[in-house]
Design a protein around this motif. Structure first.
Motif, mmCIF file in Angstrom:
data_model
loop_
_atom_site.group_PDB
_atom_site.id
_atom_site.type_symbol
_atom_site.label_atom_id
_atom_site.label_comp_id
_atom_site.label_asym_id
_atom_site.label_seq_id
_atom_site.Cartn_x
_atom_site.Cartn_y
_atom_site.Cartn_z
ATOM 1 N N SER A 167 18.843 13.257 -8.522
ATOM 2 C CA SER A 167 19.722 13.875 -9.508
ATOM 3 C C SER A 167 21.067 13.169 -9.473
ATOM 4 O O SER A 167 21.593 12.864 -8.402
ATOM 5 C CB SER A 167 19.924 15.353 -9.185
ATOM 6 O OG SER A 167 20.911 15.912 -10.029
ATOM 7 N N THR A 219 21.217 14.868 -14.691
ATOM 8 C CA THR A 219 19.780 14.769 -14.946
ATOM 9 C C THR A 219 19.018 14.824 -13.636
ATOM 10 O O THR A 219 19.533 14.469 -12.578
ATOM 11 C CB THR A 219 19.419 13.450 -15.668
ATOM 12 O OG1 THR A 219 19.844 12.353 -14.864
ATOM 13 C CG2 THR A 219 20.071 13.372 -17.037
ATOM 14 N N LEU A 220 17.778 15.270 -13.732
ATOM 15 C CA LEU A 220 16.884 15.351 -12.591
ATOM 16 C C LEU A 220 15.633 14.578 -12.946
ATOM 17 O O LEU A 220 14.998 14.870 -13.956
ATOM 18 C CB LEU A 220 16.538 16.812 -12.290
ATOM 19 C CG LEU A 220 15.624 17.093 -11.120
ATOM 20 C CD1 LEU A 220 16.349 16.794 -9.816
ATOM 21 C CD2 LEU A 220 15.166 18.535 -11.141
ATOM 22 N N THR A 264 18.437 22.593 -15.076
ATOM 23 C CA THR A 264 18.771 21.440 -15.917
ATOM 24 C C THR A 264 18.241 21.647 -17.332
ATOM 25 O O THR A 264 18.942 21.408 -18.306
ATOM 26 C CB THR A 264 18.195 20.138 -15.315
ATOM 27 O OG1 THR A 264 18.745 19.982 -14.004
ATOM 28 C CG2 THR A 264 18.533 18.940 -16.165
#
Length: 143
Positions: A38, A42-43, A121
């Motif tokens: 991450s 964002t992941l 997320t």
């Protein structure tokens, strides 16, 4: 004269865009099982070749492991249920010392944390995209 200004303008724009992209600190060399990364916004799932940048947080699941190679020659191995947050100013010793176990919380595993992080997320992205009405959402009071 106009042609020369256009060329200079394009050269400046290219230089400016290069300056904005963060420097690569290294790459993911190997991945086994589930490893996520991450950048705070964002992941994603880490794969061999994934670029490592300052601020990246790596998290291995109970089935995950990874080997990260850095431009400074450092190699960091992550075992299952470990995490590492990378900063551009870290030495090899600091990177190695920054590897931490994922704390188990009564019935919560790293896989659960991955799902919660992914859901958070997704909710944040959906919230940004889904409220096209122009009406601000009312804050939740703490009463």
């Amino acid at each position: 004269m106009m042609h020369r200004l256009l060329v200079l303008g394009l050269a400046f724009a290219a230089t400016g865009s290069l300056a904005q992209s963060p420097a690569a600190l290294g790459k993911v060399a190997e991945v086994e099982g589930v490893v996520t990364v991450s950048d705070g916004a964002t992941l994603t799932t880490a794969k061999p070749g994934t670029v490592i940048q300052s601020g990246d947080r790596f998290l291995t699941a109970s089935s995950g492991a990874a080997r990260l190679t850095f431009e400074n020659g450092c190699v960091v191995s992550l075992k299952p249920n470990e995490t590492l947050t990378v900063s551009s100013n870290m030495t090899c010793q600091e990177l190695l010392a920054a590897v931490q176990p994922v704390a188990a919380v009564a019935g919560v595993t790293s896989n659960t944390l991955l799902l919660v992080g992914a859901a958070g997320t997704a909710a944040a992205v959906a919230g940004r995209q889904g409220n096209s009405s122009g009406i601000a959402a009312a804050p939740i009071s703490s009463q």
